[in-house]
Enzyme design. Structure first.
Site, PDB file in Angstrom:
ATOM      1  N   HIS A  54      30.331  42.820  78.789  1.00 19.28           N
ATOM      2  CA  HIS A  54      31.348  42.489  79.808  1.00 19.28           C
ATOM      3  C   HIS A  54      30.774  41.644  80.938  1.00 19.28           C
ATOM      4  CE1 HIS A  54      33.435  46.500  78.470  1.00 19.28           C
ATOM      5  NE2 HIS A  54      33.314  45.635  77.500  1.00 19.28           N
ATOM      6  N   HIS A 112      36.416  44.332  66.871  1.00 23.16           N
ATOM      7  CA  HIS A 112      37.369  43.572  67.680  1.00 23.16           C
ATOM      8  C   HIS A 112      36.867  42.159  67.953  1.00 23.16           C
ATOM      9  CE1 HIS A 112      35.455  43.941  71.740  1.00 23.16           C
ATOM     10  NE2 HIS A 112      35.068  45.134  71.339  1.00 23.16           N
ATOM     11  N   ASP A 172      29.279  42.548  72.138  1.00 23.64           N
ATOM     12  CA  ASP A 172      30.596  43.184  72.281  1.00 23.64           C
ATOM     13  C   ASP A 172      31.721  42.154  72.174  1.00 23.64           C
ATOM     14  OD1 ASP A 172      32.206  45.151  74.920  1.00 23.64           O
ATOM     15  OD2 ASP A 172      32.579  44.996  72.766  1.00 23.64           O
ATOM     16  N   ASP A 210      31.736  48.262  66.587  1.00 27.28           N
ATOM     17  CA  ASP A 210      31.838  47.680  67.922  1.00 27.28           C
ATOM     18  C   ASP A 210      30.474  47.845  68.586  1.00 27.28           C
ATOM     19  OD1 ASP A 210      34.009  48.258  70.843  1.00 27.28           O
ATOM     20  OD2 ASP A 210      32.405  46.807  70.448  1.00 27.28           O
ATOM     21  N   GLU A 213      41.196  44.503  72.235  1.00 26.34           N
ATOM     22  CA  GLU A 213      40.577  45.834  72.341  1.00 26.34           C
ATOM     23  C   GLU A 213      40.212  46.123  73.786  1.00 26.34           C
ATOM     24  OE1 GLU A 213      37.300  46.612  73.244  1.00 26.34           O
ATOM     25  OE2 GLU A 213      37.294  48.732  72.712  1.00 26.34           O
ATOM     26  N   GLU A 214      39.692  45.131  74.483  1.00 25.79           N
ATOM     27  CA  GLU A 214      39.134  45.352  75.832  1.00 25.79           C
ATOM     28  C   GLU A 214      40.205  45.707  76.858  1.00 25.79           C
ATOM     29  OE1 GLU A 214      36.090  45.665  76.129  1.00 25.79           O
ATOM     30  OE2 GLU A 214      34.977  44.237  74.926  1.00 25.79           O
TER      31      GLU A 214
END
Ligand SMILES: N[C@H](Cc1ccc(I)cc1)C(=O)NO
Ligand SMILES: [Zn+2]
Ligand SMILES: [Zn+2]
Length: 292
Positions: free
Chosen positions: A257, A97, A118, A180, A152-153
């Site tokens: 994140h 992603h 990520d 991922d 995606e998130e």
């Protein structure tokens, strides 16, 4: 079928995969303020990725780069297709992603979300496989699609739209591999095969690819506990998906994140990601060189 019968094609290509290329792509992607799926900067990251993929195969009429428009948000997914020479309707998907997320980026377009591991790492990994396949002149019998998913998130939104559309069109995706988070070595093992929301026979094939082509690597299995990345979208639509992951559950990159998900925090290295590039190349060539 899941036999390893293309060593003569795979073995000359593996040494062409370069850690430096993966590192450069992660560095480029982490430099966007964010790649959030609802911000214009996130849309620009997608558009510029598409342009960089187009530049990899000038003049190849069997190679097309397109962007998949998602009705509900501005960021597009990016698809590079190498059309198969014998069975072009049989499709092999290698995905990751291209979006990133942090609380800061959710709040405002200027919020920082580098997303190096990520999932710039996954995009860089699949891009390096694409580069070697294209620049070596490899021609698959089946169609191979490299996909950078948007959104995606926010709940696998890009891959949901794509897998749903492919199923509705009756497209024959023979297998999908998800990349991922590939660059943080949090465990003593090298590759963790996630076994929930995936296809068990294909997982065994991926394990066999590692054993056959990458015998120096330690491969373990683990569960995620929920639909934790885009592989789950393919599974939900009846397709075979697998998800080789960077570490065992709870040992993955603790900075994802956050604004600290950067290359400097993972040692400015892509040595771990290179293992996934090798595995993904073996997957693409072994399945791509088959036909029904
Ligand atoms: N939660 C996923 C990453 C993720 C995937 C598997 C495991 I085990 C732990 C963490 C994510 O943020 N994908 O973008
Ligand atoms: Zn994430
Ligand atoms: Zn991710």
């Amino acid at each position: 079928d899941y036999r390893l019968n293309d060593q003569s094609k795979v073995n000359p290509l593996l040494p062409q995969l370069k850690e430096s290329e993966i590192l450069a792509t992660i560095s480029k992607l982490q430099s966007y303020t964010n790649r959030y799926y609802r911000h214009n900067v996130g849309a620009r990251a997608s558009n510029e990725l598409a342009d960089s993929w187009r530049a990899l195969a000038p003049g190849r009429t069997d190679v097309t780069v397109s962007q998949f428009n998602h009705p509900n948000f501005v960021q597009k997914s990016v698809i590079l297709e190498i059309r198969g020479t014998v069975a072009p309707e049989e499709i092999i998907v290698i995905g990751g992603h291209l979006d990133s997320i942090t609380p800061q980026a959710v709040l405002r377009p200027g919020g920082r979300a580098p997303g190096a591991d990520d999932d710039a790492s996954g995009i860089a990994t699949l891009q390096e496989v694409m580069r070697v396949l294209l620049q070596s002149g490899y021609k698959p019998e089946r169609t191979i699609q490299f996909i950078g998913y948007a959104g995606e998130e926010a709940g696998l939104l890009g891959s949901k739209d794509i897998a749903k559309a492919y199923a509705a069109q009756g497209r024959n995706v023979m297998g999908a591999l998800q990349l991922d988070m590939t660059d943080y070595k949090g465990s003593s093992s090298d590759i963790t095969l996630i076994t929930d929301y995936t296809n068990a026979p294909q997982d065994d094939f991926v394990a066999a690819l590692a054993a056959g082509y990458l015998p120096e690597l330690k491969v373990v299995r683990d569960v995620c506990g929920y639909a934790c990345s885009d592989h789950a979208s393919w599974t939900a639509n009846g397709y075979a998906a697998s998800f080789p992951f960077e570490a065992a559950f709870g040992e993955d990159n603790p900075r994802i994140h956050t604004t600290k998900d950067t290359l400097s925090q993972i040692g400015n290295s892509a040595a771990h990601a290179l293992k996934f590039a090798r595995l993904a190349l073996a997957y693409a060539v072994e399945l791509g060189s088959d036909h029904g």
